[in-house]
Motif scaffolding. Structure first.
Motif, PDB file in Angstrom:
ATOM      1  N   ASP A 114       1.245  -1.064   0.473  1.00 40.58           N
ATOM      2  CA  ASP A 114       0.332  -0.184  -0.422  1.00 40.58           C
ATOM      3  C   ASP A 114       0.701   1.075  -0.139  1.00 40.58           C
ATOM      4  N   ASP A 115       1.430   1.416   0.767  1.00 37.25           N
ATOM      5  CA  ASP A 115       2.482   2.784   0.355  1.00 37.25           C
ATOM      6  C   ASP A 115       3.497   3.032  -0.432  1.00 37.25           C
ATOM      7  N   LEU A 116       3.920   1.408  -0.489  1.00 31.52           N
ATOM      8  CA  LEU A 116       5.004   1.636  -2.165  1.00 31.52           C
ATOM      9  C   LEU A 116       3.555   1.486  -3.057  1.00 31.52           C
ATOM     10  N   PHE A 117       2.483   1.585  -3.613  1.00 32.77           N
ATOM     11  CA  PHE A 117       1.844   2.274  -4.484  1.00 32.77           C
ATOM     12  C   PHE A 117       1.324   4.090  -4.784  1.00 32.77           C
ATOM     13  N   SER A 118       1.651   4.549  -2.881  1.00 29.17           N
ATOM     14  CA  SER A 118       0.870   5.215  -3.156  1.00 29.17           C
ATOM     15  C   SER A 118       2.169   5.976  -3.092  1.00 29.17           C
ATOM     16  N   TYR A 119       3.376   5.875  -3.115  1.00 25.10           N
ATOM     17  CA  TYR A 119       4.441   6.292  -2.856  1.00 25.10           C
ATOM     18  C   TYR A 119       4.663   6.394  -5.210  1.00 25.10           C
ATOM     19  N   GLU A 120       4.074   5.121  -5.535  1.00 25.78           N
ATOM     20  CA  GLU A 120       4.533   5.258  -7.003  1.00 25.78           C
ATOM     21  C   GLU A 120       3.501   6.503  -7.861  1.00 25.78           C
ATOM     22  N   TYR A 121       2.255   6.253  -7.116  1.00 23.35           N
ATOM     23  CA  TYR A 121       1.046   6.785  -7.642  1.00 23.35           C
ATOM     24  C   TYR A 121       1.785   8.606  -7.850  1.00 23.35           C
ATOM     25  N   SER A 122       2.150   8.617  -6.694  1.00 20.82           N
ATOM     26  CA  SER A 122       2.398  10.380  -6.178  1.00 20.82           C
ATOM     27  C   SER A 122       3.684  10.642  -7.583  1.00 20.82           C
ATOM     28  N   ILE A 123       4.256   9.724  -7.864  1.00 22.00           N
ATOM     29  CA  ILE A 123       5.521  10.213  -8.675  1.00 22.00           C
ATOM     30  C   ILE A 123       4.911  10.651 -10.321  1.00 22.00           C
ATOM     31  N   LYS A 124       3.196   9.459 -10.117  1.00 22.04           N
ATOM     32  CA  LYS A 124       2.872   9.479 -11.431  1.00 22.04           C
ATOM     33  C   LYS A 124       2.581  10.458 -11.742  1.00 22.04           C
ATOM     34  N   LEU A 125       1.683  10.804 -11.225  1.00 19.71           N
ATOM     35  CA  LEU A 125       1.488  12.443 -10.760  1.00 19.71           C
ATOM     36  C   LEU A 125       1.798  13.291 -11.050  1.00 19.71           C
ATOM     37  N   LEU A 126       2.903  13.129  -9.922  1.00 18.63           N
ATOM     38  CA  LEU A 126       3.342  14.466 -10.057  1.00 18.63           C
ATOM     39  C   LEU A 126       4.529  14.853 -11.863  1.00 18.63           C
ATOM     40  N   SER A 127       4.629  13.589 -12.423  1.00 20.09           N
ATOM     41  CA  SER A 127       5.391  13.694 -13.517  1.00 20.09           C
ATOM     42  C   SER A 127       3.536  14.299 -14.416  1.00 20.09           C
ATOM     43  N   LEU A 128       3.027  13.985 -14.563  1.00 24.29           N
ATOM     44  CA  LEU A 128       1.989  14.625 -15.742  1.00 24.29           C
ATOM     45  C   LEU A 128       1.747  15.568 -15.314  1.00 24.29           C
ATOM     46  N   LEU A 129       1.017  16.392 -14.062  1.00 25.74           N
ATOM     47  CA  LEU A 129       1.363  17.759 -13.530  1.00 25.74           C
ATOM     48  C   LEU A 129       2.150  18.516 -14.260  1.00 25.74           C
ATOM     49  N   ILE A 130       4.157  18.061 -14.350  1.00 28.88           N
ATOM     50  CA  ILE A 130       4.724  18.816 -14.884  1.00 28.88           C
ATOM     51  C   ILE A 130       4.827  18.741 -16.462  1.00 28.88           C
ATOM     52  N   GLU A 131       4.048  17.791 -17.237  1.00 24.91           N
ATOM     53  CA  GLU A 131       3.782  17.787 -18.745  1.00 24.91           C
ATOM     54  C   GLU A 131       3.498  19.086 -18.932  1.00 24.91           C
TER      55      GLU A 131
END
Length: 57
Positions: free
Chosen positions: A40-57
């Motif tokens: 669960d922690d790992l999923f949350s961490y990976e998901y937050s990184i994915k969201l950040l990468s989408l916001l930066i684009e």
């Protein structure tokens, strides 16, 4: 994500030794207070990184 959590492939992609990769994981656990063995922690961490990468684009 691209290496499917495969440590040797991840280290190779980052141009570092596998032991350096695990050292950096240890530092990340201390800095961000996450448990990389908790799915669960790992999923949350990976998901937050994915969201950040989408916001930066």
């Amino acid at each position: 994500m691209k290496c499917n959590r495969n440590a040797p492939e991840t280290a190779k992609a980052l141009f570092i030794h596998k032991s350096t990769l695990f050292y950096r994981f240890s530092k990340m656990k201390d800095l961000f207070h996450i448990n990389l063995k908790d799915s669960d922690d790992l999923f949350s961490y990976e998901y937050s990184i994915k969201l950040l990468s989408l916001l930066i684009e």
